[in-house]
Design a protein around this motif. Structure first.
Motif, PDB file in Angstrom:
ATOM      1  N   ILE A  11       0.853  -1.187   0.000  1.00 41.28           N
ATOM      2  CA  ILE A  11       0.000   0.000   0.000  1.00 41.28           C
ATOM      3  C   ILE A  11       0.891   1.240   0.000  1.00 41.28           C
ATOM      4  N   THR A  12       0.357   2.324  -0.507  1.00 38.24           N
ATOM      5  CA  THR A  12       1.170   3.533  -0.684  1.00 38.24           C
ATOM      6  C   THR A  12       1.358   4.247   0.649  1.00 38.24           C
ATOM      7  N   SER A  13       2.289   5.167   0.646  1.00 40.49           N
ATOM      8  CA  SER A  13       2.561   5.945   1.848  1.00 40.49           C
ATOM      9  C   SER A  13       1.321   6.756   2.220  1.00 40.49           C
ATOM     10  N   SER A  72      -3.129   7.569   5.960  1.00 39.68           N
ATOM     11  CA  SER A  72      -4.566   7.746   6.186  1.00 39.68           C
ATOM     12  C   SER A  72      -5.092   6.734   7.205  1.00 39.68           C
ATOM     13  N   LEU A  73      -4.564   5.507   7.159  1.00 41.86           N
ATOM     14  CA  LEU A  73      -5.041   4.461   8.071  1.00 41.86           C
ATOM     15  C   LEU A  73      -4.610   4.727   9.513  1.00 41.86           C
ATOM     16  N   GLY A  74      -3.430   5.275   9.682  1.00 41.09           N
ATOM     17  CA  GLY A  74      -2.875   5.436  11.030  1.00 41.09           C
ATOM     18  C   GLY A  74      -2.152   4.165  11.456  1.00 41.09           C
ATOM     19  N   GLU A 132      -5.867  -3.803   9.419  1.00 38.58           N
ATOM     20  CA  GLU A 132      -6.519  -3.151  10.555  1.00 38.58           C
ATOM     21  C   GLU A 132      -5.576  -2.146  11.180  1.00 38.58           C
ATOM     22  N   SER A 133      -6.067  -0.938  11.336  1.00 38.60           N
ATOM     23  CA  SER A 133      -5.337   0.058  12.107  1.00 38.60           C
ATOM     24  C   SER A 133      -6.027   0.166  13.459  1.00 38.60           C
ATOM     25  N   VAL A 134      -5.474   0.996  14.335  1.00 41.20           N
ATOM     26  CA  VAL A 134      -6.088   1.172  15.648  1.00 41.20           C
ATOM     27  C   VAL A 134      -7.556   1.573  15.483  1.00 41.20           C
ATOM     28  N   LYS A 135      -7.825   2.393  14.451  1.00 42.04           N
ATOM     29  CA  LYS A 135      -9.154   2.973  14.311  1.00 42.04           C
ATOM     30  C   LYS A 135     -10.121   2.162  13.462  1.00 42.04           C
ATOM     31  N   ALA A 136      -9.624   1.404  12.481  1.00 40.09           N
ATOM     32  CA  ALA A 136     -10.575   0.852  11.505  1.00 40.09           C
ATOM     33  C   ALA A 136     -10.083  -0.435  10.864  1.00 40.09           C
ATOM     34  N   PRO A 168       3.436  -5.506  12.296  1.00 39.50           N
ATOM     35  CA  PRO A 168       2.575  -4.914  11.262  1.00 39.50           C
ATOM     36  C   PRO A 168       2.878  -3.436  11.008  1.00 39.50           C
ATOM     37  N   ALA A 169       3.476  -2.759  11.999  1.00 43.79           N
ATOM     38  CA  ALA A 169       3.761  -1.326  11.850  1.00 43.79           C
ATOM     39  C   ALA A 169       4.850  -1.058  10.819  1.00 43.79           C
TER      40      ALA A 169
END
Lengths: 129, 133
Positions: A27-29, A34-36, A60-64, A87-88
């Motif tokens: 995935i792009t920067s 945007s995902l966090g 999955e990010s912290v938010k979504a 994953p980070a």
């Protein structure tokens, strides 16, 4: 924002690096930003057959929870096992160590449907208006 | 607040989940005269059969999200109310869930269903984190 010039892009903010009949996908920067903070990546299984723009997993990010799509069709030949522990890495190195999976292209001409770095830049510029 | 076991309205306490169920008895004074809901809450407390909020620590890394089903022996015994990684608790993958009394004892291993796959989670006393005194 300048995009790496050796890659092709999808409107879903994924990148593809084609080497022979193998494509590496990430995935792009812009997408990782945007995902966090990314906390979990669910990748397709090695040997699975993916359709172009078909479902390929979940990020999955912290938010979504976000669906992951494969910008090209083909058989999955490798997934990035480093992401299970870290994953980070997708946040830190979206275009390098944070790659997601590799496919053996079923139809190399599918990459014609992808965006050039310039077109992807343009897409981002339009999105931000 | 999740690590500290604090309820957040809309998650651990809602119009459907009472303070009794959320383990917030310290905030209820039944001796203090009448208030809206007093009889019902007192009854619920005495019956002690209610679904209750528990802490869960997941074995895997997949985040538990609000609304995910909690299972025991393949039957649904509750649902996730909050979930997150806990930076103050060695980055454990923690959650709260509203579960049946029979599934609420600390140490019980339950499963959380995430997109069709079951992931183990152990019932853990709240709070997950307490500041050293």
């Amino acid at each position: 924002m300048a995009q790496p010039q050796n890659l092709r892009y999808s409107k879903e903010h994924e990148w593809v690096k084609v080497e022979g009949d193998t494509a590496t996908i990430g995935i792009t920067s812009y997408a990782q930003d945007s995902l966090g903070d990314i906390v979990y990546v669910e990748l397709p299984k090695t040997g699975a057959t993916l359709a172009q723009f078909g479902n390929a997993g979940v990020i999955e990010s912290v938010k979504a929870v976000s669906d992951l799509f494969s910008p090209v069709g083909g058989e999955v030949i490798e997934t990035n096992s480093a992401l299970e522990r870290d994953p980070a890495l997708v946040n830190r190195e979206p275009f390098e160590g944070g790659w997601l999976f590799k496919v053996k292209l079923s139809n190399p001409s599918e990459t014609d449907h992808l965006l050039s770095p310039q077109s992807y830049d343009q897409l981002l510029a339009e999105d931000n208006h | 607040r999740l690590e500290a076991g604090m309820p957040l309205y809309g998650h651990e306490i809602t119009e459907e989940i009472t303070p009794v169920q959320a383990g917030q008895q310290w905030a209820l004074k039944f001796s203090k005269g009448d208030f809206t809901g007093k009889a019902a809450l007192q009854q619920q407390q005495e019956d002690d059969t209610y679904r209750r909020i528990v802490g869960l620590v997941m074995t895997g890394r997949v985040p538990a999200r609000e609304g995910y089903a909690v299972l025991q022996n393949d039957s649904i015994v509750g649902e996730v109310r909050s979930g997150s990684l806990g930076p103050s608790v060695q980055n454990q993958n923690i959650a709260t869930a509203l579960v049946d009394k029979d599934a609420s004892e600390a140490g019980t291993v339950l499963q959380i269903q995430v997109r069709g796959t079951k992931h183990d989670a152990t019932v853990t006393p709240l709070p997950f984190y307490k500041r050293a005194k």
